[in-house]
Design a protein around this motif. Structure first.
Motif, PDB file in Angstrom:
ATOM      1  N   SER A 197       1.943   0.535  17.554  1.00 26.68           N
ATOM      2  CA  SER A 197       2.997  -0.470  17.718  1.00 26.68           C
ATOM      3  C   SER A 197       3.215  -1.191  16.406  1.00 26.68           C
ATOM      4  O   SER A 197       2.333  -1.215  15.543  1.00 26.68           O
ATOM      5  N   ALA A 198       4.375  -1.821  16.275  1.00 27.23           N
ATOM      6  CA  ALA A 198       4.670  -2.564  15.051  1.00 27.23           C
ATOM      7  C   ALA A 198       3.734  -3.755  14.892  1.00 27.23           C
ATOM      8  O   ALA A 198       3.208  -4.007  13.804  1.00 27.23           O
ATOM      9  N   ALA A 201       0.425  -2.725  13.834  1.00 27.76           N
ATOM     10  CA  ALA A 201       0.426  -2.261  12.443  1.00 27.76           C
ATOM     11  C   ALA A 201       0.791  -3.384  11.475  1.00 27.76           C
ATOM     12  O   ALA A 201       1.285  -3.129  10.381  1.00 27.76           O
ATOM     13  N   ASP A 203       3.116  -5.618  11.404  1.00 23.47           N
ATOM     14  CA  ASP A 203       4.518  -5.925  11.133  1.00 23.47           C
ATOM     15  C   ASP A 203       4.888  -7.212  11.876  1.00 23.47           C
ATOM     16  O   ASP A 203       5.740  -7.229  12.759  1.00 23.47           O
ATOM     17  N   THR A 205       6.105 -11.062  12.978  1.00 17.92           N
ATOM     18  CA  THR A 205       7.405 -11.731  12.954  1.00 17.92           C
ATOM     19  C   THR A 205       7.522 -12.692  11.768  1.00 17.92           C
ATOM     20  O   THR A 205       6.591 -13.455  11.474  1.00 17.92           O
ATOM     21  N   GLN A 236       3.195 -11.185   6.548  1.00 16.50           N
ATOM     22  CA  GLN A 236       2.648  -9.869   6.882  1.00 16.50           C
ATOM     23  C   GLN A 236       1.627  -9.443   5.823  1.00 16.50           C
ATOM     24  O   GLN A 236       1.572  -8.296   5.404  1.00 16.50           O
ATOM     25  N   LYS A 239      -0.662  -6.139   4.871  1.00 22.99           N
ATOM     26  CA  LYS A 239      -0.104  -4.887   4.366  1.00 22.99           C
ATOM     27  C   LYS A 239      -0.297  -4.719   2.859  1.00 22.99           C
ATOM     28  O   LYS A 239       0.068  -3.681   2.308  1.00 22.99           O
ATOM     29  N   TRP A 280       4.027   4.183   8.293  1.00 23.47           N
ATOM     30  CA  TRP A 280       4.546   2.854   7.945  1.00 23.47           C
ATOM     31  C   TRP A 280       4.834   2.758   6.447  1.00 23.47           C
ATOM     32  O   TRP A 280       4.193   2.004   5.716  1.00 23.47           O
ATOM     33  N   ASP A 282       6.759   1.192   4.446  1.00 27.21           N
ATOM     34  CA  ASP A 282       7.642   0.024   4.417  1.00 27.21           C
ATOM     35  C   ASP A 282       7.374  -0.868   3.221  1.00 27.21           C
ATOM     36  O   ASP A 282       7.764  -2.035   3.209  1.00 27.21           O
ATOM     37  N   ASP A 288      -2.218   3.683   6.637  1.00 27.37           N
ATOM     38  CA  ASP A 288      -2.149   3.413   8.074  1.00 27.37           C
ATOM     39  C   ASP A 288      -3.008   4.391   8.873  1.00 27.37           C
ATOM     40  O   ASP A 288      -3.141   4.257  10.091  1.00 27.37           O
TER      41      ASP A 288
END
Length: 448
Positions: A197-198, A201, A203, A205, A236, A239, A280, A282, A288
């Protein structure tokens, strides 16, 4: 359901029935009635880092009898406002945690900042006379560990590292079973923590008002490279290597903590890891998917996996393999499976002449007669189940606050935390350098 209701429910919870297994209910501290605590005996707690983990930890901490939140520090205005909504207007809020450490009404702090702030916030807090509950991983750099250990020793402060499974009744039972010889001699452990899921992982809000007006970007950066404001990196942060420790620091460290607690080991001697950015892509600079292999001096191997793109729901677990069976942790309990090994020498005679086969078989049966056991066979599968809605996070925080009051050692001190995080971060080193990394688990140092 509040904590008091949960305690009542846990006391009468029944174990789930596992088909083909004998199942036992685990009983632990959460079934005991809470000790009354006077207003004068309250522990005043401050939160440093009011993100998702910090707010969750605090929500659990204040359910422990005799704990009161009095202050919150965070670099984002919105989280300070939310803290007052959540815990009351009387809670002191600030962007500078040093203002919290200067307060005489703060007894202990809960540190849930990005990883690169763990060491400095913890050391500052201990030097200010505060006891510390620090989220995992304890370290972001290897140099952080000795400094945190020395600060705890020099200041005589309590520090608990937040890998809550070390306080779990499930892991305590697994430790007991392993020590009792339930699966024979341990030779391998396989553990995993997969997500798909985001939010799983990282990601997270990003609020619409994120800006240099609402976010103290310079304070957030701290010792990290100085770059222009990035709302994505602020909210975030896991990451990026500059602030977080990748899947190894986020999830492997839990698996190492569980392994070390159950086996009593201080850590591996060799580590090799591989993986990559499989989905991911991004802008993050940590993998990941990661796989790790570790040699332990006690004579077993550890095999770890994290996959953020596993195609299913989130799952985690352990399988301990021994000479006499396996032990699995998952689904809110621990299961032992035993398949007795053949103790007779092998009889491989299919390629011999038939007459010789008969001769060998007769001699074999004379030496090893067939056994006809009397009475029922021993249980091959046993399941030990925790009560429904059991919370190891509550037990871990409760353990910390009991130590704050009694000054007795916690279950996960800075040495334990460094050994778990140090082992986990070997994965990042091996991944980055593309080679096996040697580690001294006693001295807690990387070998040249």
């Amino acid at each position: 359901m509040d904590r008091r209701d949960f305690l009542k429910a846990a006391g009468v919870a029944t174990a789930q029935t596992l088909v083909g297994a004998k199942t036992y209910a685990l009983a632990g501290a959460q079934e005991e009635p809470a000790r009354p605590v006077s207003a004068n005996d309250q522990i005043h707690l401050a939160l440093i880092g009011a993100g998702g983990q910090g707010m969750y930890d605090t929500g659990t901490a204040v359910q422990v009898p005799g704990v009161k939140l009095v202050a919150v520090a965070d670099c984002y205005d919105g989280r300070l406002a939310r803290s007052k909504e959540q815990w009351g207007d009387g809670v002191f809020t600030t962007k500078d945690y040093h203002e919290i450490l200067a307060r005489k009404d703060v007894d202990a702090v809960l540190i849930a900042t990005p990883d690169h702030w763990h060491k400095q916030a913890a050391v500052d807090a201990m030097k200010a006379g505060k006891d510390v509950y620090c989220e995992k991983p304890m370290i972001h750099l290897y140099s952080d560990g000795p400094e945190m250990i020395e600060a705890a020793r020099a200041t005589n402060r309590i520090i608990q590292i937040g890998s809550q499974r070390v306080s779990s009744m499930i892991y305590a039972k697994a430790k007991e079973l392993l020590e009792s010889g339930a699966i024979g001699k341990l030779n391998m452990i396989t553990a995993w923590w997969d997500r798909n899921s985001a939010i799983g992982a990282w990601d997270y809000t990003i609020p619409p008002d994120a800006s240099t007006e609402t976010c103290d970007w310079p304070r957030f950066l701290g010792t990290a490279p100085k770059i222009p404001f990035s709302a994505e990196q602020f909210f975030q942060w896991r990451k990026w290597k500059a602030y977080g420790s990748g899947v190894a620091g986020d999830l492997f460290v839990h698996l190492f903590s569980g392994t070390h607690f159950i086996t009593g080991s201080h850590g591996p001697t060799r580590a090799m890891a591989t993986g990559g950015l499989r989905f991911w892509k991004d802008g993050r600079n940590v993998p990941d998917v990661m796989l790790g292999l570790f040699d332990y001096p006690e004579g077993f191997n550890l095999n770890l996996r994290v996959n953020f793109v596993d195609g299913g729901s989130e799952g985690e677990g352990f399988i301990f393999s021994g000479s006499e069976g396996t032990m699995e942790i998952g689904g809110g309990g621990v299961t032992v499976n035993r398949v007795p090994r053949e103790t007779e020498p092998g009889l491989t005679i299919g390629t011999f002449p038939e007459a010789m086969q008969k001769q060998i078989t007769a001699a074999y049966r004379e030496k090893y007669p067939l056994q006809h056991p009397v009475g029922p066979l021993p249980e091959r599968t046993e399941r030990y189940q925790a009560p429904k809605d059991y919370s190891d996070s509550y037990d871990h925080l409760k353990n910390f606050f009991e130590s704050v009051r009694s000054r007795k050692p916690v279950v996960e001190d800075a040495v334990f935390g460094f050994r778990a995080a140090g082992a986990a971060l070997l994965s990042n080193l091996s991944y980055d350098r593309g080679r096996v990394i040697e580690w001294d688990p006693e001295a807690m140092k990387i070998k040249a």
